[in-house]
Design an enzyme around this catalytic site. Structure first.
Site, PDB file in Angstrom:
ATOM      1  N   TRP A  87       0.811  -1.215   0.000  1.00 15.37           N
ATOM      2  CA  TRP A  87       0.000   0.000   0.000  1.00 15.37           C
ATOM      3  C   TRP A  87       0.855   1.280   0.000  1.00 15.37           C
ATOM      4  O   TRP A  87       0.442   2.309   0.525  1.00 15.37           O
ATOM      5  CB  TRP A  87      -0.989   0.007   1.174  1.00 15.37           C
ATOM      6  CG  TRP A  87      -1.915  -1.176   1.093  1.00 15.37           C
ATOM      7  CD1 TRP A  87      -1.749  -2.381   1.710  1.00 15.37           C
ATOM      8  CD2 TRP A  87      -3.103  -1.295   0.299  1.00 15.37           C
ATOM      9  NE1 TRP A  87      -2.775  -3.246   1.359  1.00 15.37           N
ATOM     10  CE2 TRP A  87      -3.624  -2.600   0.505  1.00 15.37           C
ATOM     11  CE3 TRP A  87      -3.790  -0.431  -0.555  1.00 15.37           C
ATOM     12  CZ2 TRP A  87      -4.777  -3.059  -0.119  1.00 15.37           C
ATOM     13  CZ3 TRP A  87      -4.954  -0.876  -1.165  1.00 15.37           C
ATOM     14  CH2 TRP A  87      -5.437  -2.174  -0.950  1.00 15.37           C
ATOM     15  N   LYS A 123      -6.073  -0.738  -5.191  1.00 14.68           N
ATOM     16  CA  LYS A 123      -6.842   0.497  -5.352  1.00 14.68           C
ATOM     17  C   LYS A 123      -6.042   1.424  -6.256  1.00 14.68           C
ATOM     18  O   LYS A 123      -4.855   1.209  -6.513  1.00 14.68           O
ATOM     19  CB  LYS A 123      -7.046   1.197  -3.995  1.00 14.68           C
ATOM     20  CG  LYS A 123      -8.152   0.644  -3.132  1.00 14.68           C
ATOM     21  CD  LYS A 123      -8.323   1.494  -1.867  1.00 14.68           C
ATOM     22  CE  LYS A 123      -9.407   0.935  -0.967  1.00 14.68           C
ATOM     23  NZ  LYS A 123      -9.544   1.735   0.276  1.00 14.68           N
ATOM     24  N   ASP A 340     -33.043  -2.756 -17.221  1.00 13.52           N
ATOM     25  CA  ASP A 340     -33.852  -2.221 -16.131  1.00 13.52           C
ATOM     26  C   ASP A 340     -34.053  -0.709 -16.298  1.00 13.52           C
ATOM     27  O   ASP A 340     -33.186   0.001 -16.804  1.00 13.52           O
ATOM     28  CB  ASP A 340     -33.151  -2.487 -14.801  1.00 13.52           C
ATOM     29  CG  ASP A 340     -33.867  -1.828 -13.642  1.00 13.52           C
ATOM     30  OD1 ASP A 340     -34.976  -2.279 -13.317  1.00 13.52           O
ATOM     31  OD2 ASP A 340     -33.337  -0.839 -13.093  1.00 13.52           O
ATOM     32  N   GLU A 395     -37.629  -2.910 -19.923  1.00 14.94           N
ATOM     33  CA  GLU A 395     -38.606  -2.693 -18.847  1.00 14.94           C
ATOM     34  C   GLU A 395     -39.133  -1.270 -19.003  1.00 14.94           C
ATOM     35  O   GLU A 395     -38.536  -0.314 -18.537  1.00 14.94           O
ATOM     36  CB  GLU A 395     -37.947  -2.866 -17.470  1.00 14.94           C
ATOM     37  CG  GLU A 395     -38.976  -2.826 -16.345  1.00 14.94           C
ATOM     38  CD  GLU A 395     -38.435  -2.280 -15.033  1.00 14.94           C
ATOM     39  OE1 GLU A 395     -39.009  -2.616 -13.994  1.00 14.94           O
ATOM     40  OE2 GLU A 395     -37.461  -1.504 -15.040  1.00 14.94           O
TER      41      GLU A 395
END
Length: 681
Positions: A87, A123, A340, A395
């Protein structure tokens, strides 16, 4: 070669009533055409543009070299950090190009050995112009995990299993069915136990059920990783990561491949209408600005869903979303998508507090969100160009004309739309009307009121009606007695008798009259006894209602099996006679006094008696084709919880005389709350 302009005649050949709106349709097509030509000239067409996942995110070549790219133009500095470098926030700087894309290349640490270990955490760390340092999960990350005992925030993982642990697909995609029978499912709730079910359990336990029932398509919900289990998958944080709650990516691949081996196609419930507003493990404020993937300000926020709205006019956002579709088609071998929230996308008001009158100005006026509509056109065009057998479902509650017409004819390009007015109608009837008050003119109108040439998927109830706060159809019909009187060892009560009878009849009526496809949410086929409610604070994080109680349908002493048996018989009968791909039914009778509905479709004669108390002997019904008919399905059979009052061995001969607009008639016996289907011998 530039895309040809759309001609007015092409649109009017689809629907002549669109003439006043042709300028608006041609305008949106020109916007689409401009984007398609840009993608062609600048990116090498859909083939290259939709493979953004091979350029962005973390990719490994054969030598073990890792290349990581991220779009974050506002960042002044960027570093790749993780377990691999303990890190360290400065040891692995990235280089920014003129388009705001950051890159780092990590050479292998040995022959074919990556510098980042498989499944380790990573990350991106960025320094903003203000000097603030922020850390985010890679936007294109393919695996994220959650340790709820530590934090609800997801961890990004470098997913790079050794060759021996990678799943290899064995089965080809099944062909696209003409009549789509969809089993809507959620892997997590597909166990009877009070926990999250797994991909492997679904493969072993649920796929055989779906196959045996006769469905040909599975629609998987909540696959794209989402922050909150109770969101039902609709608050997506990591778009390229399959939900880790249910297992590893290889397990999902095995599920889909096994389904293909059974002849079942698998669709992904894709959420491109909005994104979770999470910052630490989502796309929100990704590079410190609120307008990277989304519109800035109010335009980029959905008040009702408390989520962020994509900027579909951004080149890089289009790359991200269209590559997302391609990724699931390629990496997981999905067969298409159910999109959706299409209504929310296509209108600036997102459908909030707005009704649709059916007048064309509702769809082509100032409220139309052209950016979103053009994205849907590009997405459908790309999917169908790259995968001609893919299926896309919208939808949409608004009834947008041309939604299910090919893009080159002025449409939005979907294959099907969900017939969302149908379940609403049934809920209102069951909630507010007694059986003798049912208006069959209105019922039949709602089931047949669909745009010519645009395919609909009909359903009585989906996951929406199963959720807590609403009731499933079985609950509306029988909830007072479902916990006490569903055993064959107890006397059959009027409520249970009515409930099982109507549950079967409503399903067959919707299946055979309501569309060119059919959908069922898992468990509803046997009248699942309880609603669906995910673990949340309001229920003390209980899984009690976030599961499917397969035990009740598997218990031979319980009456749930009758509804399940009928559902299977209905699917297999459609597979035999193909009414979903046949032209819309001809309805010859809607008798309000007798509560009888009669129609023909795909050469079959459907007769329904919804009367709560009257049976009819020698009831005359019209039929177009003369000949000898026999019953191929009766809801009154014992195996369906009926009374066996109908002799299935009888033959029915037509009389050549016009009746109810048909050239012939025959006479049938139809007991109260019974439906029969006849076929010509």
């Amino acid at each position: 070669m530039p895309t040809k302009p759309l001609e007015e005649k092409t649109v009017l050949d689809v629907d002549g009533w669109l003439k006043p709106n042709v300028p608006a349709i041609l305008h949106r097509y020109d916007l689409y055409r401009r984007w398609k030509d840009t993608i062609e000239t600048q990116e090498g067409g859909y083939e290259n543009f939709t493979k953004g996942y091979l350029r962005f995110g973390l990719n490994v070549n054969d030598s073990g070299e890792i290349t990581y790219r991220e779009w974050a133009p506002n960042a002044q500095e960027a570093y790749l950090i993780g377990d691999f470098n303990e890190w360290n926030r400065t040891s692995h700087p990235m280089i920014k190009d003129q388009y705001g894309i950051w890159t780092i290349v990590l050479p292998p640490v040995g022959p074919g050995v990556c510098a980042i270990p498989h499944d380790s955490k990573i990350k991106i760390s960025m320094v903003l112009p203000s000097g603030e340092r922020i850390e985010r999960l890679p936007a294109w990350i393919r695996r994220v995990t959650q340790e709820l005992s530590v934090s609800p925030v997801y961890d990004a993982r470098f997913w790079n299993p050794p060759e021996s642990e990678r799943y290899s697909f064995k089965n080809p995609r099944p062909p696209q069915p003409n009549g789509i029978r969809v089993y809507e499912a959620h892997v997590g709730i597909s166990t009877a136990e009070g926990r999250v079910g797994t991909y492997k359990e679904f493969t072993a336990n649920i796929l055989p059920r779906i196959k045996n029932l006769g469905y040909n398509t599975i629609q998987l919900m909540a696959v794209m990783e989402h922050a909150y289990y109770a969101s039902f998958g609709y608050q997506v944080t990591s778009f390229f990561a399959a939900s880790s709650r249910c297992g590893i990516p290889e397990d999902l691949k095995e599920l889909i491949d096994t389904a293909h081996g059974m002849g079942l196609r698998v669709l992904l419930d894709v959420v491109h209408s909005h994104a979770c507003k999470n910052v630490l493990d989502g796309l929100n404020l990704y590079d410190g600005t609120d307008h990277l993937y989304f519109h800035e300000g109010a335009k980029g926020r959905h008040d009702l869903w408390d989520s962020r709205l994509f900027n579909y006019s951004s080149h890089e956002v289009l790359r991200f979303l269209m590559s997302n579709l391609r990724y699931y088609m390629e990496e997981y071998q999905f067969d298409g998508f159910r999109f959706d929230g299409v209504t929310s996308m296509m209108y600036k008001h997102h459908g909030i507090g707005t009704g649709f009158s059916g007048g064309y100005n509702d769809y082509f006026g100032d409220s139309a969100d052209l950016e979103s509509i053009v994205y849907l056109m590009l997405a459908n065009d790309a999917i169908h160009s790259l995968y001609p057998t893919a299926t896309t479902i919208a939808e949409d509650v608004s009834g947008m004309p041309l939604l299910c017409i090919p893009v080159d004819k002025g449409g939005v390009g979907f294959d099907y739309r969900l017939a969302m007015a149908i379940p609403d109608m049934w809920i209102k009837l069951l909630k507010h009307k007694s059986d003798d008050e049912w208006d069959f003119n209105n019922i039949v109108f709602t089931l047949t009121n669909r745009r010519h040439g645009e395919k609909s998927i009909a359903y009585c109830e989906s996951h929406d009606q199963a959720l807590v706060g609403d009731k499933t159809m079985a609950f509306w019909l029988m909830d007072k007695e479902m916990y006490t009187n569903m055993s064959d060892l107890t006397a059959l009560t009027p409520i249970i008798s009515r409930g099982i009878a109507l549950h079967k009849m409503i399903r067959l009526l919707v299946h055979s009259l309501g569309g060119e496809g059919y959908l069922n949410f898992e468990g509803n086929e046997f009248g699942h006894p309880e609603w669906l409610d995910f673990p949340r604070e309001g229920n003390n994080n209980s899984f009690h209602y976030a599961r499917r109680q397969w035990n009740v349908v598997d218990d031979p002493m319980l009456r749930y099996k009758y509804m399940n048996n009928f559902d299977g018989a209905m699917q297999h009968l459609e597979d035999r006679y193909h009414w979903l791909e046949a032209p819309q039914a001809y309805v010859s009778l809607k008798n309000e006094a007798d509560k009888v509905v009669v129609y023909e479709r795909a050469g079959l004669l459907f007769v329904f008696n919804f009367h709560p108390s009257s049976s009819f002997t020698d009831y005359r019904v019209g039929v177009e084709e003369a000949g000898k008919y026999r019953i191929v399905l009766s809801s009154d059979e014992k195996r369906f919880g009926g009374f066996d009052n109908i002799d299935l061995n009888n033959s029915f001969f037509t009389t050549p005389m016009e009746w109810n607009g048909r050239r012939n008639w025959l006479q049938v016996y139809i007991p109260t709350r019974t439906c029969i289907v006849l076929a010509k011998e």
